[in-house]
Design an enzyme around this catalytic site. Sequence first.
Site, PDB file in Angstrom:
ATOM      1  N   GLU A 103       2.161  -0.503  -2.702  1.00 27.85           N
ATOM      2  CA  GLU A 103       1.308  -0.199  -3.024  1.00 27.85           C
ATOM      3  C   GLU A 103       0.625  -2.003  -2.081  1.00 27.85           C
ATOM      4  O   GLU A 103       1.965  -3.094  -3.244  1.00 27.85           O
ATOM      5  CB  GLU A 103       0.335  -0.641  -3.705  1.00 27.85           C
ATOM      6  CG  GLU A 103      -0.535  -1.439  -4.374  1.00 27.85           C
ATOM      7  CD  GLU A 103      -1.001  -0.590  -6.282  1.00 27.85           C
ATOM      8  OE1 GLU A 103      -2.480  -0.915  -6.941  1.00 27.85           O
ATOM      9  OE2 GLU A 103      -0.238  -0.680  -6.828  1.00 27.85           O
ATOM     10  N   ASP A 211      17.364  -7.544 -13.378  1.00 29.67           N
ATOM     11  CA  ASP A 211      17.427  -8.773 -13.070  1.00 29.67           C
ATOM     12  C   ASP A 211      16.149  -9.340 -12.887  1.00 29.67           C
ATOM     13  O   ASP A 211      15.455 -10.088 -12.007  1.00 29.67           O
ATOM     14  CB  ASP A 211      17.075  -8.047 -11.050  1.00 29.67           C
ATOM     15  CG  ASP A 211      17.455  -9.572 -10.547  1.00 29.67           C
ATOM     16  OD1 ASP A 211      18.110 -10.086 -10.733  1.00 29.67           O
ATOM     17  OD2 ASP A 211      17.808  -9.101  -9.219  1.00 29.67           O
TER      18      ASP A 211
END
Length: 304
Positions: A103, A211
């Site tokens: 998206e 992360d």
Amino acid sequence: MFKTPPHFDSLAQALVSLFGNSVAIARTDRLTGGDINTAYGLTLNNGQKIFMKANAKENASFFTAEALALSAIESTKTIKTPKILCTGTDAGEEVGYSFLFLEYIDPAPKVKNYWSAFAQELAAMHKADTQKFAGEKKFGFLQDNFIGARKQKNNNSDSWIEFFRDSRLAPQFKEADSYFDTNERKLVIKLLDRIEEYLIEPESPSLLHGDLWSGNAMCGSDGKAWLIDPASYVGHAEADLAMTELFGGFEPAFYDAYKEANPLQPGYEERRDLYNLYHLLNHLNMFGANYLNPVKSILEEYTK
């Protein structure tokens, strides 16, 4: 089990399957950011926009792993991620490539309580059920994935301490061995042998982003924080929190709200550097000796 996105054998096949026969790419814009993949904004002839990442064809596993992690986060229904449209490979006219369609996000202005809302939603993710993410064990993930451009082991384990030693620190130290002298190698062995003196088991396992530095959280179309580029696995929530403090940190309101929503176990500050040693070792192995001194400093800190 949560859903994984479709995978296509060509870019054209992906476009037709997702948007119909009449849709084509009207414009391609190269986007900045990221040093592993190439990013593009694709505008279709129907006006819709897609975010596309591309890499060499042999690196298709970068994108299937990322899609799996994004799907895992989305399935908790706690914090937003960009919708995954598909992964794929394309032979190309000259050189083949792999790709990921997501998206396209047009960021809105940040909501007034951006940082506290971010913390509350992350805490909710960390408290979500994890049974579907690590098989029959408590920690790990459904498959190995990547931390940056490097492979990340996710061998499932019932012990967080064992998992962090064997699937996080030990592989990174092995890859970085040439940076250390004989005495420093002894300190590495000492640290790994004594790691249970420093880490503790969590009260419950958590799905992690894996992360979580500032570059991997963006302001989304609703003005709230959305997670991108995950290296997810099931572990101790404080490992995610530690990563947020490694490269500059988030706003104080984030930490205040997180600790209220998901109180930390005593001694987090004493464990924080050990969690971040993993990421510093990974940077050492990816980018070279600029990260050696911080690695050695933390190694010495825990082996005095």
